[in-house]
Design an enzyme around this catalytic site. Structure first.
Site, short mmCIF file in Angstrom:
data_model
loop_
_atom_site.label_atom_id
_atom_site.label_comp_id
_atom_site.label_asym_id
_atom_site.label_seq_id
_atom_site.Cartn_x
_atom_site.Cartn_y
_atom_site.Cartn_z
N ALA A 63 0.86 -1.19 0.00
CA ALA A 63 0.00 0.00 0.00
C ALA A 63 0.89 1.23 0.00
O ALA A 63 2.07 1.16 0.35
CB ALA A 63 -0.91 0.01 1.22
N LYS A 86 -3.95 3.02 -2.37
CA LYS A 86 -3.15 2.16 -3.22
C LYS A 86 -3.16 2.72 -4.65
O LYS A 86 -3.92 3.62 -4.95
CB LYS A 86 -3.69 0.73 -3.22
CG LYS A 86 -3.49 0.04 -1.90
CD LYS A 86 -3.92 -1.44 -1.91
CE LYS A 86 -3.45 -2.21 -3.09
NZ LYS A 86 -1.98 -2.13 -3.32
N GLU A 141 -6.11 -4.78 -8.48
CA GLU A 141 -5.86 -5.06 -7.06
C GLU A 141 -7.18 -5.08 -6.29
O GLU A 141 -7.41 -5.94 -5.43
CB GLU A 141 -4.92 -3.99 -6.48
CG GLU A 141 -3.52 -4.10 -7.03
CD GLU A 141 -2.60 -2.96 -6.63
OE1 GLU A 141 -1.39 -3.15 -6.69
OE2 GLU A 141 -3.10 -1.88 -6.26
C1 5RP Z 1 0.45 -0.66 -6.88
C2 5RP Z 1 0.19 -0.49 -5.43
C3 5RP Z 1 1.32 -0.81 -4.50
O1 5RP Z 1 0.87 -1.75 -3.57
C4 5RP Z 1 1.74 0.43 -3.80
O2 5RP Z 1 2.06 1.41 -4.76
C5 5RP Z 1 2.95 0.18 -2.89
O3 5RP Z 1 4.05 -0.14 -3.66
P1 5RP Z 1 5.47 -0.41 -3.02
O4 5RP Z 1 5.38 -1.71 -2.32
O5 5RP Z 1 6.40 -0.43 -4.22
O6 5RP Z 1 5.78 0.74 -2.10
O7 5RP Z 1 -0.86 -0.14 -4.98
O8 5RP Z 1 -0.64 -0.25 -7.64
#
Ligand code: 5RP
Length: 222
Positions: free
Chosen positions: A87, A98, A107
């Site tokens: 997230a 997200k 998702e």
């Molecule tokens: C992708 C998402 C990811 O879960 C969110 O951006 C977190 O990414 P990361 O683990 O690279 O920090 O929602 O659409």
């Protein structure tokens, strides 16, 4: 501990968390992003314990397949015990923002099917009130300007994510300065704008559990 080390630690903790829930018929829902990638690499080590996975993006599907994990179309799956994803922000009620990676729609669909949504984060993602991270909104391309004008009416500052197309062929508006005091209501309101496919608030179906890596270890928040 660096942020990458925390992502690695929470990925390992997630595998330990789900391991007792798995059997050889289990389908695991898998999210998208750098934390989810760490999780996939750990999940591969126990691939003999479950049947396969459903991916929330093309990138995740490719990574799962590269480890020899069978990837199923969601329509082939009747039941999914668990979905694991990262997230961009989470609040004390386990509401999430997200979509930083642009995979929010798939998702949200996979999360909706799963019995349990396990969110894996490092402590930089913890906030009291959602909204510091710009809220991603996936939009049908021809509706981009209309939806942007409607978002401005809601006091948001939308920014077109230039050069980015989602796996569904749509575009993303990242909305700054939204006051997210009522995440469930705002999620519903944004989804009701014509041309919006979905938005990155996961509040009506938030996480059931958050595993949060800190420099001192991984905390479980329910
Ligand atoms: C992708 C998402 C990811 O879960 C969110 O951006 C977190 O990414 P990361 O683990 O690279 O920090 O929602 O659409």
């Amino acid at each position: 501990m660096t942020q990458d080390e925390m992502k690695q630690a929470v990925a390992q903790a997630a595998v330990e968390y789900i391991r007792p829930k798995l059997n050889t018929d289990s389908i695991v829902g898998v999210g998208t992003g750098s934390t989810a990638n760490c999780f996939i690499d750990e999940l591969a080590k126990i691939k003999h314990l479950f049947d396969g996975a459903v991916a929330s993006s093309e990138a995740t599907a490719e990574r799962l397949k590269s480890h020899g994990i069978e990837v199923y179309d969601l329509n082939e799956v009747n039941q999914m015990d668990v979905y694991i994803d990262g997230a961009d922000e989470f609040d004390p009620h386990l509401n999430l923002v997200k979509g930083g990676g642009g995979a929010l729609t798939r998702e949200k669909i996979v999360a909706a099917v799963a019995k349990e949504f396990v969110c894996i984060v490092d402590s930089s993602k913890q906030v009291d009130i959602l909204g510091d991270f710009p809220l991603p909104v996936e939009v049908i391309p021809m509706a981009r300007s209309y939806v942007a004008r409607e978002l401005v009416k809601l006091q948001g500052v939308p920014e077109y994510r230039e050069g980015f197309v989602t796996d569904n062929g749509n575009v993303i508006l990242d909305v700054y300065d939204l006051d997210i005091l009522s995440p469930k209501a705002l999620e519903t309101k944004l989804n009701n704008l014509v041309g919006v496919v979905t938005n990155g608030l996961f509040a009506n179906r938030g996480a059931d559990v958050v595993l949060m890596a800190t420099p001192e270890g991984v905390e479980t928040l329910k």
